[in-house]
Design a protein around this motif. Structure first.
Motif, PDB file in Angstrom:
ATOM      1  N   HIS A   1       0.831  -1.205   0.000  1.00 23.65           N
ATOM      2  CA  HIS A   1       0.000   0.000   0.000  1.00 23.65           C
ATOM      3  C   HIS A   1       0.871   1.263   0.000  1.00 23.65           C
ATOM      4  CE1 HIS A   1      -3.257   2.698   1.095  1.00 23.65           C
ATOM      5  NE2 HIS A   1      -2.601   3.069   2.178  1.00 23.65           N
ATOM      6  N   LEU A   2       1.928   1.244   0.779  1.00 26.41           N
ATOM      7  CA  LEU A   2       2.805   2.424   0.839  1.00 26.41           C
ATOM      8  C   LEU A   2       3.650   2.557  -0.422  1.00 26.41           C
ATOM      9  CD1 LEU A   2       3.850   2.232   4.600  1.00 26.41           C
ATOM     10  CD2 LEU A   2       2.261   3.863   3.539  1.00 26.41           C
ATOM     11  N   ARG A   3       3.945   1.431  -1.064  1.00 28.31           N
ATOM     12  CA  ARG A   3       4.652   1.508  -2.345  1.00 28.31           C
ATOM     13  C   ARG A   3       3.796   2.280  -3.350  1.00 28.31           C
ATOM     14  NH1 ARG A   3       7.388  -4.604  -2.803  1.00 28.31           N
ATOM     15  NH2 ARG A   3       8.615  -4.367  -0.893  1.00 28.31           N
ATOM     16  N   GLU A   4       2.504   2.021  -3.289  1.00 28.44           N
ATOM     17  CA  GLU A   4       1.595   2.742  -4.187  1.00 28.44           C
ATOM     18  C   GLU A   4       1.654   4.241  -3.892  1.00 28.44           C
ATOM     19  OE1 GLU A   4      -2.394   1.164  -4.357  1.00 28.44           O
ATOM     20  OE2 GLU A   4      -3.196   3.094  -4.986  1.00 28.44           O
ATOM     21  N   ARG A   5       1.719   4.576  -2.607  1.00 28.05           N
ATOM     22  CA  ARG A   5       1.806   5.990  -2.256  1.00 28.05           C
ATOM     23  C   ARG A   5       3.083   6.608  -2.837  1.00 28.05           C
ATOM     24  NH1 ARG A   5       0.935   7.400   3.881  1.00 28.05           N
ATOM     25  NH2 ARG A   5      -1.083   6.593   3.253  1.00 28.05           N
TER      26      ARG A   5
ATOM     27  N   PRO B   1       3.852  -8.616 -10.382  1.00 25.10           N
ATOM     28  CA  PRO B   1       4.989  -7.680 -10.431  1.00 25.10           C
ATOM     29  C   PRO B   1       4.526  -6.226 -10.320  1.00 25.10           C
ATOM     30  CG  PRO B   1       5.164  -9.315 -12.176  1.00 25.10           C
ATOM     31  CD  PRO B   1       3.818  -9.503 -11.553  1.00 25.10           C
ATOM     32  N   GLN B   2       3.457  -5.894 -10.997  1.00 27.46           N
ATOM     33  CA  GLN B   2       2.935  -4.530 -10.925  1.00 27.46           C
ATOM     34  C   GLN B   2       2.397  -4.239  -9.528  1.00 27.46           C
ATOM     35  OE1 GLN B   2       2.255  -6.677 -13.350  1.00 27.46           O
ATOM     36  NE2 GLN B   2       2.660  -5.703 -15.308  1.00 27.46           N
ATOM     37  N   TYR B   3       1.556  -5.130  -9.050  1.00 24.29           N
ATOM     38  CA  TYR B   3       0.881  -4.891  -7.769  1.00 24.29           C
ATOM     39  C   TYR B   3       1.883  -4.736  -6.635  1.00 24.29           C
ATOM     40  CZ  TYR B   3      -2.222  -5.409  -3.786  1.00 24.29           C
ATOM     41  OH  TYR B   3      -2.893  -5.202  -2.612  1.00 24.29           O
ATOM     42  N   ASN B   4       2.829  -5.664  -6.565  1.00 16.81           N
ATOM     43  CA  ASN B   4       3.766  -5.645  -5.449  1.00 16.81           C
ATOM     44  C   ASN B   4       4.756  -4.485  -5.514  1.00 16.81           C
ATOM     45  OD1 ASN B   4       2.601  -7.782  -4.217  1.00 16.81           O
ATOM     46  ND2 ASN B   4       4.203  -9.260  -4.693  1.00 16.81           N
TER      47      ASN B   4
ATOM     48  N   GLY C   1       3.712  -1.478  -6.347  1.00 14.50           N
ATOM     49  CA  GLY C   1       2.958  -0.267  -6.024  1.00 14.50           C
ATOM     50  C   GLY C   1       2.042   0.208  -7.141  1.00 14.50           C
ATOM     51  N   TYR C   2       1.943  -0.587  -8.219  1.00 17.72           N
ATOM     52  CA  TYR C   2       1.139  -0.168  -9.368  1.00 17.72           C
ATOM     53  C   TYR C   2      -0.198  -0.913  -9.375  1.00 17.72           C
ATOM     54  CZ  TYR C   2       5.461   2.063 -10.705  1.00 17.72           C
ATOM     55  OH  TYR C   2       6.584   2.859 -10.699  1.00 17.72           O
ATOM     56  N   ARG C   3      -0.997  -0.612  -8.369  1.00 20.20           N
ATOM     57  CA  ARG C   3      -2.284  -1.301  -8.228  1.00 20.20           C
ATOM     58  C   ARG C   3      -3.212  -0.989  -9.393  1.00 20.20           C
ATOM     59  NH1 ARG C   3      -7.012   0.481  -5.575  1.00 20.20           N
ATOM     60  NH2 ARG C   3      -5.827   2.228  -4.739  1.00 20.20           N
ATOM     61  N   HIS C   4      -3.227   0.273  -9.793  1.00 18.49           N
ATOM     62  CA  HIS C   4      -4.125   0.644 -10.894  1.00 18.49           C
ATOM     63  C   HIS C   4      -3.728  -0.067 -12.185  1.00 18.49           C
ATOM     64  CE1 HIS C   4      -6.241   4.170  -8.992  1.00 18.49           C
ATOM     65  NE2 HIS C   4      -5.336   3.849  -8.100  1.00 18.49           N
ATOM     66  N   GLU C   5      -2.443  -0.182 -12.410  1.00 15.97           N
ATOM     67  CA  GLU C   5      -1.963  -0.865 -13.621  1.00 15.97           C
ATOM     68  C   GLU C   5      -2.282  -2.367 -13.567  1.00 15.97           C
ATOM     69  OE1 GLU C   5      -0.486   1.505 -12.084  1.00 15.97           O
ATOM     70  OE2 GLU C   5       0.073   2.972 -13.612  1.00 15.97           O
ATOM     71  N   THR C   6      -2.515  -2.874 -12.361  1.00 15.98           N
ATOM     72  CA  THR C   6      -2.808  -4.301 -12.206  1.00 15.98           C
ATOM     73  C   THR C   6      -4.249  -4.628 -12.593  1.00 15.98           C
ATOM     74  OG1 THR C   6      -1.321  -4.204 -10.297  1.00 15.98           O
ATOM     75  CG2 THR C   6      -2.519  -6.239 -10.605  1.00 15.98           C
ATOM     76  N   GLU C   7      -5.127  -3.667 -12.411  1.00 15.42           N
ATOM     77  CA  GLU C   7      -6.560  -3.942 -12.570  1.00 15.42           C
ATOM     78  C   GLU C   7      -6.942  -4.581 -13.912  1.00 15.42           C
ATOM     79  OE1 GLU C   7      -8.696  -0.419 -11.507  1.00 15.42           O
ATOM     80  OE2 GLU C   7      -8.043  -0.540  -9.417  1.00 15.42           O
ATOM     81  N   PRO C   8      -6.405  -4.096 -15.053  1.00 15.91           N
ATOM     82  CA  PRO C   8      -6.779  -4.744 -16.321  1.00 15.91           C
ATOM     83  C   PRO C   8      -6.386  -6.223 -16.363  1.00 15.91           C
ATOM     84  CG  PRO C   8      -5.678  -2.649 -16.736  1.00 15.91           C
ATOM     85  CD  PRO C   8      -5.547  -2.923 -15.276  1.00 15.91           C
ATOM     86  N   LEU C   9      -5.263  -6.552 -15.696  1.00 16.17           N
ATOM     87  CA  LEU C   9      -4.830  -7.952 -15.692  1.00 16.17           C
ATOM     88  C   LEU C   9      -5.721  -8.806 -14.792  1.00 16.17           C
ATOM     89  CD1 LEU C   9      -0.966  -7.333 -15.645  1.00 16.17           C
ATOM     90  CD2 LEU C   9      -2.442  -7.847 -17.605  1.00 16.17           C
ATOM     91  N   VAL C  10      -6.193  -8.191 -13.718  1.00 15.90           N
ATOM     92  CA  VAL C  10      -7.138  -8.891 -12.841  1.00 15.90           C
ATOM     93  C   VAL C  10      -8.419  -9.183 -13.618  1.00 15.90           C
ATOM     94  CG1 VAL C  10      -8.502  -8.717 -10.718  1.00 15.90           C
ATOM     95  CG2 VAL C  10      -6.180  -7.770 -10.785  1.00 15.90           C
ATOM     96  N   ARG C  11      -8.864  -8.167 -14.330  1.00 18.63           N
ATOM     97  CA  ARG C  11     -10.078  -8.303 -15.133  1.00 18.63           C
ATOM     98  C   ARG C  11      -9.904  -9.401 -16.182  1.00 18.63           C
ATOM     99  NH1 ARG C  11     -13.698  -4.346 -14.722  1.00 18.63           N
ATOM    100  NH2 ARG C  11     -12.221  -2.795 -13.984  1.00 18.63           N
ATOM    101  N   ARG C  12      -8.736  -9.390 -16.807  1.00 15.13           N
ATOM    102  CA  ARG C  12      -8.452 -10.393 -17.841  1.00 15.13           C
ATOM    103  C   ARG C  12      -8.486 -11.798 -17.245  1.00 15.13           C
ATOM    104  NH1 ARG C  12      -6.234 -11.505 -22.608  1.00 15.13           N
ATOM    105  NH2 ARG C  12      -6.362  -9.329 -23.213  1.00 15.13           N
ATOM    106  N   PHE C  13      -7.863 -11.929 -16.083  1.00 18.45           N
ATOM    107  CA  PHE C  13      -7.817 -13.244 -15.423  1.00 18.45           C
ATOM    108  C   PHE C  13      -9.230 -13.735 -15.121  1.00 18.45           C
ATOM    109  CE2 PHE C  13      -7.619 -16.203 -11.927  1.00 18.45           C
ATOM    110  CZ  PHE C  13      -6.441 -16.918 -12.107  1.00 18.45           C
TER     111      PHE C  13
END
Lengths: 485, 250, 212
Positions: free
Chosen positions: A385-389, B45-48, B50-62
């Motif tokens: 979560h903080l990485r995202e920040r 790799p994206q999520y961990n 810090g790129y949660r938003h960039e992960t969303e399309p892949l979640v949707r795809r899955f």
């Protein structure tokens, strides 16, 4: 302070430091596992501990006001400090008002956090640390590197040298012919501090718990230096983070089981002191409680990060952390090292400095910290979560004010790469073409030396060979397109 | 029972042998797997990083690619944990931020059905002896997400113990992370390398011919470190051991 | 704005996500942990756990107590002993030649530092953790009397003062009293995590389990 990776790399290269850390962390982690295994209801205690803390945090204003009433009714005085400077001003003024210029201190994370000793020194007040490890740190002009064992980075030989060379500067010198036997070193500390305790007029402490219902303060310790500071002086000043409050007396039954076993890996620590305001003719005549915010309410405002405020400072997460074991505590650049520090510091201080922005990345997300945490703080979740920040910025609370922060610098290339990767992964046709290209040119693929950021990998690790055919091509070739969708 | 194979991007591109071993193993056990071609990376790799938003399309795809299956099986503890632990989180956060678009619901349908290979074998198929043969000394490194996030427990070891000819030797410090951690391996290269070197030292010390994991990403780190140290210990995915038989050694 | 108002304002703002009508009781706390771990023989367990953390454990009955205390003091060469108010008169009746120093408000820490031993009772003892708790009640004295002298003899009436686990102890204690929980003698693990007994508190803790 340099960013975490830089400081950590230096520590990794220090063989003696690594040896000290490895020995100490492995000793305590094995002991902890045995102490915890003794209680069949550990998971239930852990869940209860987390829940009590959550209840407290969600109604923190209520419990703080209740605590204030109870402490005041019991003869104590409550002060409130929004930040470090205010807390230091309050404590300094309280000490000066006693007419004393010396204080004895119990080990306290929070006074380290606010830099109290330096603030007192500026006002001409001398603060003597009395915990053995804090004494080692203070005599060595050093910084603590562990929550429970602040001098964990020092071995017995180093401690002997510090005592021999520096004790005389602050009082009674070390005995002649001091050896590096831990018992001798402990005895030297006893002799050095004895007169200070007996003469002390002002004591400064933190607290492990404050009970809102009764106004009771709780300090757990091992050496008896805590009892000395809490009972012999005429004035006691306790500086405590606002998150240390628990609702009821009964709640202590949970935390007094969780804390010692997680911390020193004992069934119970040698000494626990509990006091409520002042008691006639027993202990200090004046008790002051300084409630400290200093970024805690900012962390509270973050519904994901809030759980970090459950922390009871046991340090179990440090002792199992493979990163802490190799990087040491100083690399974290704050009073709170290790996994908990990596989620607490960026919330208390923000992520604007290069160091603070690097802390959420000081983890392989292995999850060992979460597993041992007695109040079930999902440290990996908060790290991510903080990485995202850090990389995205966004809305945060800084000193009580909602504000939008920009992404931290230095992540532009990474952001571009992540977006590109996401795009490719979201376009399997492109992905397949790329894989095929890699397969065709696989003999050209380097295994030992990548350019750019990839070099950080190939400096110490080979790359796997690229196969002749990706899995999905094999599937299509052997099963045909139709067997999937 | 409709079973889909989620091969993961790492296996697809770098370890197709592992994927083929999973298929061979499951087919030998009478399970016909399907391979939805629309699948891609789980987005870890994206999520961990810090790129949660960039992960969303892949979640949707899955969620789209694997909708309608009874089980989604993957030879990766880490990717299974990403789907089971983090997908619901990502869905909930997206909904809370008003970018839901049904993501949470789609995830809820697929996340709990996503199983790591050994979970599928032991819990769904109810087997620990899969009829494999692998006459080598093997040590097992439980990878972190399988161990802690999924709670695989002794499933992999039970499967290994039932393999003919396989001698399983204990790995000292087995539960310590190998130091991979995705982008951690390059962002904190010094610490990562030190962790990897300690892991490799323990592995070499066992005298085993092979080190087995349930995650090829971790294995890339362990294998890369062993290789750089000049060790001959072979990194091998559990699926490849289980696919191996007396008649057809893998 | 005062520090108080500022801190409370920040806390309240931070909790904007908490519904206005929610009360603390609305946040569930599962308390399905055990009230105790019911050791089969709490007194035996107490003795074992006390010794585990290097307290010296002695056993006697009411009749044998004065002689035992006298023997323990003599064995250490004790010449002076602190006597808390309300210590049963008989306990020190056999300690011939030992000067009694009453626990008093006027005593300075330096005065106490010159005393060899202290004898006290306790409020409760916890078997599972090997802990004795003093609450300043009769026979227990001010907190400092069990801190400064280097030798503490603590008498526990068994089995009635013994509880199995931590929750049982808290039920018996009064929060408003100054409490000291003692689990073995003073100790430190600050040097290479190896435990050393005896730093600032009494380096010798002798616990007498008196069956009543």
């Amino acid at each position: 302070m340099p960013a975490f990776p830089v400081a950590a790399a230096e520590a990794v290269g220090d063989a003696r430091l690594r040896g000290n850390l490895r020995h100490a962390t492995h000793t305590i982690r094995d002991k902890r596992a045995r102490a915890v295994a003794e209680l069949p209801d550990w998971p239930e205690l852990r869940a209860a501990g987390a829940a009590v803390k959550d209840r407290t945090l969600r109604h923190l204003d209520h419990y703080l006001e209740r605590l204030e009433r109870a402490v005041t009714a019991a003869g104590g005085h409550v002060h409130w400090a929004a930040d470090a400077a205010e807390a230091n001003r309050i404590v300094t003024a309280l000490v000066l008002a006693t007419g004393e210029r010396e204080v004895v201190k119990v080990k306290s994370m929070v006074t380290q956090e606010i830099g109290l000793n330096a603030a007192l020194a500026e006002a001409g007040i001398r603060a003597d640390e009395t915990d053995l490890a804090e004494l080692i740190v203070q005599l060595g002009d050093d910084l603590p590197s562990h929550i429970l064992v602040p001098a964990i980075h020092r071995n017995r030989g180093e401690i002997r040298d510090i005592f021999r060379d520096r004790m005389a500067d602050r009082g009674r010198p070390a005995p002649e012919g001091l050896t590096d036997d831990p018992a001798d070193l402990a005895e030297a500390a006893r002799l050095h501090l004895r007169r200070k305790f007996l003469d002390a007029k002002v004591g400064v402490s933190g607290a492990n718990f404050m009970v809102a219902e009764t106004g009771t303060m709780v300090v757990v310790e091992s050496e008896g230096n805590g009892r000395m500071c809490l009972t012999l002086p005429e004035t006691l000043i306790s500086v405590v983070g606002i998150e240390k409050v628990v609702p009821t007396w009964r709640d202590l039954e949970i935390f007094l089981q969780l804390l010692p076993r997680s911390s020193t890996a004992e069934r119970m620590n040698p000494y626990t002191s509990m006091w409520t305001g002042t008691t006639d003719e027993d202990g200090p005549r004046a008790f002051h409680l300084v409630l400290l915010d200093n970024g805690r309410s900012d962390a509270l405002a973050d519904t994901v990060g809030r759980q970090a405020l459950r922390c009871i400072r046991c340090s179990a997460c440090l002792n199992v952390c493979p990163v802490y074991e190799r990087a040491g505590g100083h690399a974290y650049g704050s009073a709170y090292p290790g996994p908990i520090g990596a989620i607490l510091t960026p919330q208390l201080r923000g992520v604007t400095s290069e160091l603070d922005a690097s802390l959420p990345y000081a983890s392989s997300l292995c999850g060992a910290c979460y597993e041992v945490c007695p109040v079930a703080i999902d440290i990996p979740e908060v790290l991510v979560h903080l990485r995202e920040r850090v990389v995205r910025g966004g809305e945060v609370t800084v000193r009580g004010t909602r504000t939008v922060i920009r992404p931290a610098g230095g992540h532009a290339a990474e952001r571009a790469a992540m977006r590109a990767a996401r795009w490719v992964f979201d376009h399997p046709g492109v992905l397949r073409a790329g894989q095929r290209l890699a397969a065709r040119t696989r003999r050209l693929a380097p295994r030992r030396r990548l350019p750019g950021p990839g070099r950080a990998w190939t400096d110490t690790r080979d790359l796997p060979p690229v196969p002749a055919e990706p899995f999905r091509d094999w599937w299509r070739r052997s099963r045909g397109e139709g067997s999937g969708r | 029972m409709r079973v889909a194979l989620f091969i993961t991007c790492v296996n697809d591109a770098l370890y197709p042998r592992t994927g083929r071993a999973v298929v061979a193993l499951l087919e030998r056990l009478g399970v016909r797997v399907e391979f939805p071609m629309d699948q891609s990376c789980c987005g870890q790799p994206q999520y961990n990083t810090g790129y949660r938003h960039e992960t969303e399309p892949l979640v949707r795809r899955f969620a789209r690619a694997f909708a309608g299956y009874d089980h989604v099986v993957t030879p990766s503890g880490s990717c299974a944990a990403m789907v089971r632990d983090n997908y619901p989180r990502i869905g909930a956060r997206a909904a809370a931020e008003g970018r839901g678009g049904g993501l949470a619901g789609a995830v809820a349908a697929v996340a709990p059905r996503t199983l790591e290979l050994t979970e599928f074998l032991v819990d769904v198929l109810g087997v620990t002896d899969v009829g494999a043969s692998y006459p080598h000394t093997v040590t097992y490194h439980p990878t972190c997400h399988g161990l802690r996030a999924l709670g695989l427990g002794d499933r992999p070891r039970r499967l290994l113990r039932a393999v003919r000819g396989l001698e399983l030797v204990d790995l000292p410090g087995a539960e310590e992370c190998c130091g991979f951690g995705g982008t951690f391996a390059v962002k904190n290269a010094a610490v990562s390398a030190a962790m990897g070197a300690d892991k490799a030292r323990h592995i070499i010390g066992t005298g085993a011919a092979a080190v087995c994991t349930v995650d090829n990403s971790c294995q890339t780190h362990i294998g890369g470190t062993l290789s750089r140290l000049g060790s001959t210990v072979r990194p091998v995915h559990l699926a490849e051991i289980l696919a191996s038989t007396e008649k057809e050694p893998w | 704005m005062s520090g108080r108002e500022e801190v409370l304002r920040r806390v309240r703002r931070a909790l904007a996500d908490v519904p206005a009508g929610e009360t603390p009781a609305d946040v569930p706390v599962p308390r399905d942990y055990l009230r105790g771990h019911s050791p089969a023989d709490p007194v035996e367990t107490l003795a074992e756990r006390l010794m585990d953390y290097r307290a010296v454990v002695r056993r006697t009955d009411g009749a044998g107590l004065p002689a035992l205390i006298a023997r323990l003091l003599a064995a250490r060469g004790t010449r002076t002993v602190v006597v808390p108010a309300g210590l049963p008169a008989g306990w020190l009746s056999a300690a011939d030649g030992v000067e009694r120093v009453p626990d008093s408000a006027g005593q300075t820490p330096h005065d106490l530092d010159a005393v060899d031993s202290v004898v006290t009772g306790c409020a409760v003892a916890i078997a599972e953790t090997g802990t004795i708790v003093l609450d300043g009640g009769p026979g227990q004295g001010r907190r400092r009397v069990t801190l400064v002298p280097d030798h503490h003899v603590c008498v526990v009436r068994v089995p009635d003062q013994v509880v199995g686990s931590v929750p049982g102890a808290l039920e018996r204690l009064v929060p408003s009293r100054p409490l000291t929980w003692i689990s073995g003698p003073s100790a430190t693990s600050d040097i290479e995590l190896s435990r050393v007994e005896g730093v600032h508190g009494p380096r010798t803790l002798e616990v007498i389990l008196v069956s009543m």
